[in-house]
Design an enzyme around this catalytic site. Structure first.
Site, PDB file in Angstrom:
ATOM      1  N   ARG A 122       0.812  -1.236   0.000  1.00 49.55           N
ATOM      2  CA  ARG A 122       0.000   0.000   0.000  1.00 49.55           C
ATOM      3  C   ARG A 122       0.841   1.279   0.000  1.00 49.55           C
ATOM      4  O   ARG A 122       0.389   2.341   0.415  1.00 49.55           O
ATOM      5  CB  ARG A 122      -0.962   0.034   1.192  1.00 49.55           C
ATOM      6  CG  ARG A 122      -1.933  -1.114   1.189  1.00 49.55           C
ATOM      7  CD  ARG A 122      -3.007  -0.952   2.237  1.00 49.55           C
ATOM      8  NE  ARG A 122      -3.833  -2.146   2.237  1.00 49.55           N
ATOM      9  CZ  ARG A 122      -3.537  -3.247   2.934  1.00 49.55           C
ATOM     10  NH1 ARG A 122      -2.454  -3.292   3.661  1.00 49.55           N
ATOM     11  NH2 ARG A 122      -4.339  -4.284   2.873  1.00 49.55           N
ATOM     12  N   LYS A 144       3.700  11.631 -11.189  1.00 45.78           N
ATOM     13  CA  LYS A 144       2.889  10.731 -12.017  1.00 45.78           C
ATOM     14  C   LYS A 144       3.669   9.437 -12.175  1.00 45.78           C
ATOM     15  O   LYS A 144       4.797   9.451 -12.700  1.00 45.78           O
ATOM     16  CB  LYS A 144       2.632  11.327 -13.399  1.00 45.78           C
ATOM     17  CG  LYS A 144       1.445  12.266 -13.453  1.00 45.78           C
ATOM     18  CD  LYS A 144       1.085  12.597 -14.889  1.00 45.78           C
ATOM     19  CE  LYS A 144      -0.074  13.549 -14.970  1.00 45.78           C
ATOM     20  NZ  LYS A 144      -0.371  13.967 -16.354  1.00 45.78           N
ATOM     21  N   LYS A 228       7.618  23.231 -14.228  1.00 49.66           N
ATOM     22  CA  LYS A 228       6.780  22.060 -13.934  1.00 49.66           C
ATOM     23  C   LYS A 228       6.354  22.055 -12.468  1.00 49.66           C
ATOM     24  O   LYS A 228       5.190  21.794 -12.154  1.00 49.66           O
ATOM     25  CB  LYS A 228       7.508  20.762 -14.305  1.00 49.66           C
ATOM     26  CG  LYS A 228       6.622  19.563 -13.997  1.00 49.66           C
ATOM     27  CD  LYS A 228       6.913  18.307 -14.747  1.00 49.66           C
ATOM     28  CE  LYS A 228       5.848  17.261 -14.398  1.00 49.66           C
ATOM     29  NZ  LYS A 228       6.068  15.975 -15.001  1.00 49.66           N
ATOM     30  N   GLU A 238      -4.157  16.950 -11.606  1.00 52.74           N
ATOM     31  CA  GLU A 238      -4.643  17.316 -12.947  1.00 52.74           C
ATOM     32  C   GLU A 238      -6.157  17.478 -12.993  1.00 52.74           C
ATOM     33  O   GLU A 238      -6.843  16.933 -13.857  1.00 52.74           O
ATOM     34  CB  GLU A 238      -4.170  16.291 -13.986  1.00 52.74           C
ATOM     35  CG  GLU A 238      -4.151  16.885 -15.377  1.00 52.74           C
ATOM     36  CD  GLU A 238      -3.424  16.020 -16.406  1.00 52.74           C
ATOM     37  OE1 GLU A 238      -2.307  15.555 -16.131  1.00 52.74           O
ATOM     38  OE2 GLU A 238      -4.004  15.844 -17.489  1.00 52.74           O
ATOM     39  N   ARG A 242      -2.876  21.482 -14.485  1.00 54.77           N
ATOM     40  CA  ARG A 242      -1.749  20.588 -14.827  1.00 54.77           C
ATOM     41  C   ARG A 242      -1.850  20.087 -16.261  1.00 54.77           C
ATOM     42  O   ARG A 242      -0.846  19.723 -16.872  1.00 54.77           O
ATOM     43  CB  ARG A 242      -1.680  19.408 -13.843  1.00 54.77           C
ATOM     44  CG  ARG A 242      -0.470  18.523 -14.106  1.00 54.77           C
ATOM     45  CD  ARG A 242      -0.189  17.541 -13.003  1.00 54.77           C
ATOM     46  NE  ARG A 242       0.957  16.712 -13.358  1.00 54.77           N
ATOM     47  CZ  ARG A 242       1.655  15.977 -12.516  1.00 54.77           C
ATOM     48  NH1 ARG A 242       1.329  15.949 -11.247  1.00 54.77           N
ATOM     49  NH2 ARG A 242       2.681  15.263 -12.933  1.00 54.77           N
ATOM     50  N   ASN A 246       0.440  18.950 -20.955  1.00 55.36           N
ATOM     51  CA  ASN A 246       0.198  18.042 -22.087  1.00 55.36           C
ATOM     52  C   ASN A 246       0.246  18.759 -23.441  1.00 55.36           C
ATOM     53  O   ASN A 246      -0.172  18.187 -24.451  1.00 55.36           O
ATOM     54  CB  ASN A 246      -1.165  17.346 -21.927  1.00 55.36           C
ATOM     55  CG  ASN A 246      -1.178  16.435 -20.719  1.00 55.36           C
ATOM     56  OD1 ASN A 246      -0.136  15.887 -20.343  1.00 55.36           O
ATOM     57  ND2 ASN A 246      -2.326  16.286 -20.081  1.00 55.36           N
ATOM     58  N   HIS A 249       0.834  16.829 -26.639  1.00 57.93           N
ATOM     59  CA  HIS A 249       0.685  15.396 -26.362  1.00 57.93           C
ATOM     60  C   HIS A 249      -0.459  14.730 -27.122  1.00 57.93           C
ATOM     61  O   HIS A 249      -0.429  13.513 -27.310  1.00 57.93           O
ATOM     62  CB  HIS A 249       0.501  15.150 -24.851  1.00 57.93           C
ATOM     63  CG  HIS A 249       1.785  15.259 -24.082  1.00 57.93           C
ATOM     64  ND1 HIS A 249       2.579  16.381 -24.119  1.00 57.93           N
ATOM     65  CD2 HIS A 249       2.428  14.386 -23.257  1.00 57.93           C
ATOM     66  CE1 HIS A 249       3.637  16.196 -23.348  1.00 57.93           C
ATOM     67  NE2 HIS A 249       3.574  14.995 -22.823  1.00 57.93           N
ATOM     68  N   HIS A 253       0.741  11.476 -28.674  1.00 52.84           N
ATOM     69  CA  HIS A 253       0.254  10.137 -28.325  1.00 52.84           C
ATOM     70  C   HIS A 253      -0.307   9.424 -29.545  1.00 52.84           C
ATOM     71  O   HIS A 253      -0.128   8.219 -29.719  1.00 52.84           O
ATOM     72  CB  HIS A 253      -0.847  10.229 -27.257  1.00 52.84           C
ATOM     73  CG  HIS A 253      -0.312  10.535 -25.890  1.00 52.84           C
ATOM     74  ND1 HIS A 253      -1.091  11.066 -24.890  1.00 52.84           N
ATOM     75  CD2 HIS A 253       0.921  10.389 -25.355  1.00 52.84           C
ATOM     76  CE1 HIS A 253      -0.354  11.224 -23.797  1.00 52.84           C
ATOM     77  NE2 HIS A 253       0.869  10.833 -24.063  1.00 52.84           N
ATOM     78  N   HIS A 266       8.743   8.729 -26.795  1.00 54.34           N
ATOM     79  CA  HIS A 266       7.742   9.670 -26.290  1.00 54.34           C
ATOM     80  C   HIS A 266       8.089  11.133 -26.632  1.00 54.34           C
ATOM     81  O   HIS A 266       7.286  11.868 -27.198  1.00 54.34           O
ATOM     82  CB  HIS A 266       7.605   9.476 -24.774  1.00 54.34           C
ATOM     83  CG  HIS A 266       6.719  10.466 -24.106  1.00 54.34           C
ATOM     84  ND1 HIS A 266       5.345  10.378 -24.160  1.00 54.34           N
ATOM     85  CD2 HIS A 266       6.995  11.591 -23.399  1.00 54.34           C
ATOM     86  CE1 HIS A 266       4.827  11.389 -23.501  1.00 54.34           C
ATOM     87  NE2 HIS A 266       5.808  12.138 -23.028  1.00 54.34           N
TER      88      HIS A 266
END
Ligand code: NAD
Ligand code: GLY
Length: 366
Positions: A122, A144, A228, A238, A242, A246, A249, A253, A266
């Site tokens: 956990r 993240k 950042k 986010e 935030r 992106n 992106h 992506h 990436h």
């Protein structure tokens, strides 16, 4: 030697991002954490092959027991299927709740190790020791953590902040040229989001300066971390702001997934995506043509990929699989100006297709 430090402060977390010349000081920093039973260095053999001996020398300077766990290099190994094996390795080594994970590598290792730390028993503490430019300027900061599943990248993860980030900059000396592009694309992105002196100063640099002039490299990392961390501090999970991180992106992506994660890494895909985002910004938010030209010049100086080689119709189709889809429109992060990003900008399919066609038809080779 410590070169600089910036605190990332949010609701319920505060940690430093430290830039160092090498590993010296890591043991002391580790020792400042309370009650560590064991440190597990999660890395790849590729990175360990070059740097393990230096890291071991430094870790031996502390009285904390440590061992190494290896992940195969490459995005395809940042996968849910690899997670079980690492849990077993930790259980077999009697890792308890006072164990600490050291994520030693690029974004792949960092995201994967962070995911293990967030979920093992956990949640146990973890440290980011980034060794790629992308990891220094982006993935090691902000918490993240994620792994991929067969049907999508980063689909399983958490927001889980490290205890600290310790970036040993000498490791960047062995970074392949392709990997510099990935990090420099994120630097360019941060400079667009910030505008001002950061953008101006980076615009006066050429790619070789980042390898050859340590002050240029340091400045770019420090400023990226500043941009950042300021955003993450305001919106860790986010729920709004935030999302500006992106920028580039949505197209990025799409072209990564349509080329089956084989053609682009990436950062390279984000780089191409930045150009689409700049074109859309011009079309929709009145981002000026002179700003567009300045942004492209910077990207060309940094020798970043800018050309869209994929079919616009296919790119759009893959964008629609992305999580940002919404009926006949898609949402984008765009720029009104440098330093003035807007998130959640709704753009119609036909406009996206038109812009993708424009992007594909452009001569962007300076
Ligand atoms: P990577 O981790 O795959 O590293 C790139 C390559 O460089 C690998 O082959 C690696 O073994 C090698 N390498 C690493 N350090 C080296 C060194 N010092 N010398 C020589 N070789 C070295 O790629 P990356 O670009 O660092 O990270 C990409 C990943 O980061 C993607 O999975 C992406 O989704 C993720 N990411 C996460 C965030 C976040 O906020 N968590 C942000 C951006 C990207
Ligand atoms: N790289 C995007 C983010 O951290 O939110």
């Amino acid at each position: 030697m410590k070169l600089s430090e910036r605190k990332v402060v949010g609701s319920g977390f505060v940690y430093p991002v430290e830039l160092h010349e090498d590993f010296v000081g890591l043991s002391e920093k580790l020792g400042s954490l309370k009650k560590i039973s064991h440190a597990f260095v999660l890395t790849s053999r590729e990175i360990a092959g070059i740097y393990e001996k230096y890291l071991i020398k430094e870790l031996k300077a502390s009285s904390i027991p440590f061992s190494f766990i290896y992940l195969k290099a490459g995005e395809k190994n940042k996968h849910i299927d690899r997670v079980k094996k690492v849990y077993h390795q930790l259980i077999e080594a009697d890792a308890d709740r006072n164990a600490v994970i050291i994520a030693f590598g690029g974004g792949v290792v960092g995201d994967f190790a962070g995911f293990i730390a967030a979920t093992y028993q956990r949640g146990i503490r973890f440290i980011q020791v980034p060794t790629t430019l992308l990891a220094c300027v982006d993935s090691s900061v902000g918490g993240k953590v994620a792994v991929n599943v067969d049907s999508g990248k980063n689909m399983v993860g958490a927001f889980y902040q490290p205890e600290f980030v310790f970036a040993p900059l000498f490791t960047l000396s062995t970074l392949p040229k392709k990997e510099w592009s990935c990090g420099l694309a994120e630097v360019a992105k941060h400079s667009f989001l910030d505008g001002g002196d950061f953008f101006e100063r980076i615009s006066n640099s050429k790619r070789a300066d980042f390898y050859e002039k340590s002050e240029t490299l340091r400045y770019a990392i420090e400023e990226s971390v500043r941009v950042k961390s300021s955003i993450v501090s305001q919106d860790e999970k986010e729920s709004g702001l935030r999302a500006v991180l992106n920028l580039g992106h949505t197209t990025g992506h799409a072209i990564e997934s349509l080329t089956l994660y084989k053609k682009y890494s990436h950062g390279e895909a984000v780089s191409v995506g930045l150009v689409t985002a700049l074109l859309l910004s011009k079309e929709i938010l009145g981002f000026s043509d002179s700003n567009f030209q300045k942004a492209i010049s910077l990207m060309l100086q940094l020798e970043l990929p800018t050309v869209l080689e994929e079919k616009p119709e296919l790119v759009l189709k893959h964008m629609e699989h992305d999580k940002k889809k919404d009926g006949n429109t898609l949402k984008f992060v765009l720029l009104e100006d440098f330093g003035k990003p807007k998130f959640g900008v709704t753009v119609e399919r036909k406009t996206i297709l038109e812009i993708l066609k424009r992007h594909k038809g452009m001569n962007l080779n300076g």
